[in-house]
Write a protein that holds these residues in place. Sequence first.
Motif, PDB file in Angstrom:
ATOM      1  N   ARG A   1       0.854  -1.297   0.006  1.00 39.94           N
ATOM      2  CA  ARG A   1      -0.100   0.304   0.153  1.00 39.94           C
ATOM      3  C   ARG A   1       0.725   1.227  -0.240  1.00 39.94           C
TER       4      ARG A   1
ATOM      5  N   GLY B   1       1.933   3.409  -3.317  1.00 39.75           N
ATOM      6  CA  GLY B   1       0.634   3.852  -3.150  1.00 39.75           C
ATOM      7  C   GLY B   1       0.692   5.404  -2.738  1.00 39.75           C
ATOM      8  N   THR B   2       0.850   5.643  -1.286  1.00 41.80           N
ATOM      9  CA  THR B   2       0.719   6.457  -0.362  1.00 41.80           C
ATOM     10  C   THR B   2       1.888   7.582  -0.379  1.00 41.80           C
TER      11      THR B   2
END
Length: 289
Positions: free
Chosen positions: A168, A171-172
Amino acid sequence: MPHTHHTTLISATNLAERLAASPGSVFLADCRFDLAAPDAGAAAYAAGHIPGAHYLHLDRDLSGAKTGHNGRHPLPARGALVAMLQGLGLNEHQQVVAYDAHGGMYAARLWWLLRWLGHDSVALLDGGLQTWQAAGQPLDTTESPRSKGTFKAGAPLAVTVDVDAVVRSMGTHEHLLLDARAADRYRGENETLDPVGGHIPGALNRFFKDNLNADGRFKSAHELREVFGSLIGATSPEHIVLQCGSGVTACHNALAMEIAGLHGAALYPGSWSEWCSDPSRPVARGATP
């Protein structure tokens, strides 16, 4: 007489003085190991160890069961780890001193695991067994007796992230990864331990051995804070994720950051060996993140 509470490092001199004054106040753990010869550490322990030390094997005692997709040294189950330490005689609030003969690369794993169990009275013997011997201190060849200890787990003082959180974050950008492996393995060269060479995209390289001076002792808090600060920049320590090949030498960087006063970094236990077990996950190679 109260004893000093050691949470990162202890010198050979301080350890010898404490053992002389109150031997029962310290739980000693010999963590010597060799990835290429897994029985070498136990043989070295039998040939000579700090009197009173118990031997803890990286594969059997400080790691859990492998599935083929959770890395080469997955974390042990908390309950099993507590039971093992109790069985060796560890008591609540007892000072633990861990050592090896490899710059702390294996002893730091026990340091991190005990913090994960909520036990902060744990320190590495700075400079390892070599400094103990250089100080003229004795070795013993008899296996230390076991007794039932009172140790129990508390609220974790060290945190982990799993592979999904790492995915995750790509992307963040919530986390910044620091890879503790040698630069050539980070680049994807000379890989002998894992089936795929390279690194997790976005990870920066911080070779764990660079935390040490030439004599094998840790660099000063000021030096470590400067070098880690220059690496992580404005990223707060709570957003740092530490990884390596299998979650072992990343603990060395965790200790170095703790010495530097940079608290709160998380460990990705599966590390590269878990990441590369799934061919759908991206791989970066070369010297750039």
